[in-house]
Scaffold this motif. Structure first.
Motif, mmCIF file in Angstrom:
data_model
loop_
_atom_site.group_PDB
_atom_site.id
_atom_site.type_symbol
_atom_site.label_atom_id
_atom_site.label_comp_id
_atom_site.label_asym_id
_atom_site.label_seq_id
_atom_site.Cartn_x
_atom_site.Cartn_y
_atom_site.Cartn_z
ATOM 1 N N GLY A 195 21.743 34.538 30.476
ATOM 2 C CA GLY A 195 20.792 35.431 29.826
ATOM 3 C C GLY A 195 21.461 36.733 29.433
ATOM 4 O O GLY A 195 22.492 37.094 30.001
ATOM 5 N N GLY A 196 20.881 37.406 28.420
ATOM 6 C CA GLY A 196 21.411 38.706 28.028
ATOM 7 C C GLY A 196 22.570 38.608 27.057
ATOM 8 O O GLY A 196 22.964 37.517 26.637
ATOM 9 N N PRO A 197 23.146 39.772 26.707
ATOM 10 C CA PRO A 197 24.127 39.823 25.621
ATOM 11 C C PRO A 197 25.574 39.502 26.006
ATOM 12 O O PRO A 197 26.438 39.472 25.126
ATOM 13 N N ALA A 198 25.857 39.264 27.272
ATOM 14 C CA ALA A 198 27.261 39.002 27.656
ATOM 15 C C ALA A 198 27.790 37.792 26.895
ATOM 16 O O ALA A 198 27.126 36.754 26.840
ATOM 17 N N PRO A 199 28.981 37.889 26.320
ATOM 18 C CA PRO A 199 29.498 36.803 25.501
ATOM 19 C C PRO A 199 30.333 35.773 26.261
ATOM 20 O O PRO A 199 30.699 34.747 25.691
ATOM 21 N N ALA A 200 30.643 36.040 27.536
ATOM 22 C CA ALA A 200 31.549 35.136 28.252
ATOM 23 C C ALA A 200 31.280 35.202 29.751
ATOM 24 O O ALA A 200 30.749 36.204 30.253
ATOM 25 N N PRO A 201 31.676 34.152 30.476
ATOM 26 C CA PRO A 201 31.511 34.159 31.937
ATOM 27 C C PRO A 201 32.399 35.219 32.589
ATOM 28 O O PRO A 201 33.361 35.702 31.963
ATOM 29 N N LEU A 202 32.084 35.533 33.832
ATOM 30 C CA LEU A 202 32.957 36.436 34.599
ATOM 31 C C LEU A 202 34.134 35.622 35.122
ATOM 32 O O LEU A 202 33.932 34.525 35.680
ATOM 33 N N PRO A 203 35.363 36.108 34.964
ATOM 34 C CA PRO A 203 36.506 35.358 35.490
ATOM 35 C C PRO A 203 36.411 35.183 37.006
ATOM 36 O O PRO A 203 35.982 36.088 37.721
ATOM 37 N N GLN A 204 36.793 34.008 37.462
ATOM 38 C CA GLN A 204 36.771 33.713 38.906
ATOM 39 C C GLN A 204 38.117 34.065 39.526
ATOM 40 O O GLN A 204 39.157 34.060 38.835
ATOM 41 N N ILE A 205 38.099 34.336 40.818
ATOM 42 C CA ILE A 205 39.354 34.565 41.551
ATOM 43 C C ILE A 205 39.237 33.841 42.895
ATOM 44 O O ILE A 205 38.164 33.828 43.503
ATOM 45 N N GLY A 206 40.317 33.214 43.321
ATOM 46 C CA GLY A 206 40.284 32.414 44.541
ATOM 47 C C GLY A 206 40.153 33.262 45.796
ATOM 48 O O GLY A 206 40.749 34.327 45.903
ATOM 49 N N VAL A 207 39.365 32.757 46.745
ATOM 50 C CA VAL A 207 39.238 33.411 48.057
ATOM 51 C C VAL A 207 39.243 32.356 49.155
ATOM 52 O O VAL A 207 38.887 31.198 48.908
ATOM 53 N N LYS A 208 39.649 32.777 50.357
ATOM 54 C CA LYS A 208 39.531 31.883 51.511
ATOM 55 C C LYS A 208 39.297 32.714 52.761
ATOM 56 O O LYS A 208 39.563 33.931 52.786
ATOM 57 N N VAL A 209 38.797 32.016 53.766
ATOM 58 C CA VAL A 209 38.577 32.666 55.061
ATOM 59 C C VAL A 209 39.835 32.440 55.889
ATOM 60 O O VAL A 209 40.273 31.305 56.069
ATOM 61 N N SER A 210 40.445 33.530 56.351
ATOM 62 C CA SER A 210 41.674 33.373 57.148
ATOM 63 C C SER A 210 41.318 33.120 58.620
ATOM 64 O O SER A 210 40.154 33.190 59.006
ATOM 65 N N LYS A 211 42.336 32.851 59.420
ATOM 66 C CA LYS A 211 42.102 32.453 60.824
ATOM 67 C C LYS A 211 41.352 33.517 61.616
ATOM 68 O O LYS A 211 40.570 33.197 62.516
ATOM 69 N N ASP A 212 41.581 34.786 61.270
ATOM 70 C CA ASP A 212 40.904 35.854 62.030
ATOM 71 C C ASP A 212 39.508 36.162 61.459
ATOM 72 O O ASP A 212 38.857 37.123 61.881
ATOM 73 N N GLY A 213 39.073 35.345 60.483
ATOM 74 C CA GLY A 213 37.717 35.507 59.953
ATOM 75 C C GLY A 213 37.618 36.470 58.794
ATOM 76 O O GLY A 213 36.531 36.637 58.214
ATOM 77 N N THR A 214 38.723 37.118 58.423
ATOM 78 C CA THR A 214 38.684 38.029 57.271
ATOM 79 C C THR A 214 38.803 37.217 55.974
ATOM 80 O O THR A 214 39.229 36.061 55.984
ATOM 81 N N LEU A 215 38.426 37.838 54.864
ATOM 82 C CA LEU A 215 38.486 37.181 53.546
ATOM 83 C C LEU A 215 39.773 37.602 52.835
ATOM 84 O O LEU A 215 40.133 38.784 52.849
ATOM 85 N N VAL A 216 40.417 36.630 52.203
ATOM 86 C CA VAL A 216 41.705 36.877 51.551
ATOM 87 C C VAL A 216 41.679 36.273 50.150
ATOM 88 O O VAL A 216 41.134 35.182 49.944
#
Ligand code: FES
Length: 202
Positions: A168-189
């Motif tokens: 919806g709305g005037p945006a002409p393109a999707p937002l680029p994705q970037i990879g993420v994962k949960v590391s062993k200590d529970g933080t996001l990387v």
């Protein structure tokens, strides 16, 4: 002798000159505030465009709020939650800001890069592809899986489960994705760079 209100012959400031000066200063201050406001809505570009510096291995930190700058942990977000985040130590560059979202892993369908999600976490550039405002999260409390990404400036809407495609709305393109994962200590990387160029496409 009657004093002329519009000019002073003896070099003193007349009431009219004082009033005009005051109005001018107030106008400049209001204009400055307006520029600051617009700057927040439409962030400054870097060089000739948005140049992200996020790298695989960078940890995610909160972009704002009382926990701004603290490391994000997987346990901080429930299904249907989302936050704005930056790579740690790279928070001055608006091209790096992302919308981190948690949905059920089974919700993600192509064109989402499902292999770049982890434990239901997905991240997209938070810079709207219309005119560059920072997007927000519209949580659907009745059905968290139906929550969407929405831009506050002109109401562009993106589907987080379908690669942030425009719904919806005037945006002409999707937002680029970037990879993420949960590391062993529970933080996001972060695990990759962005899937495409950041910022407005108009
Ligand atoms: S800047 Fe986002 S909809 Fe216009």
């Amino acid at each position: 002798m009657v004093e002329n209100n519009s000019e002073s012959r003896d070099g003193k400031v007349t009431r009219r000159q004082f009033a005009l000066g005051f109005i001018g200063a107030a106008g400049l201050a209001a204009f400055g505030s307006l520029l600051s406001f617009l700057k927040v809505l439409t962030p400054a570009k870097e060089g000739s465009g948005y140049v992200p510096t996020v790298k695989s291995g960078d940890k995610l930190v909160y972009a704002k709020g009382s926990r701004q700058g603290s490391l994000l942990k997987a346990s901080d977000l429930q299904i249907g939650d989302a936050v704005l985040a930056y790579p740690k130590g790279k928070t001055k560059n608006v091209a790096n800001i992302v919308q981190l979202i948690r949905l059920k892993e089974s919700e993600y369908k192509p064109p989402t890069r499902v292999n770049e999600t982890d434990e239901g976490f997905v991240a997209y550039s938070a810079v709207c592809t219309h005119l560059g405002c920072i997007v927000g999260w519209k949580r659907n409390n009745k059905d968290p899986e139906a929550s969407i990404i929405e831009c506050p400036c002109h109401n562009s809407m993106y589907d987080p489960a379908l690669g942030a495609k425009v719904i919806g709305g005037p945006a002409p393109a999707p937002l680029p994705q970037i990879g993420v994962k949960v590391s062993k200590d529970g933080t996001l990387v972060f695990t990759s760079g962005f899937s495409g160029p950041i910022g407005p496409k108009v």
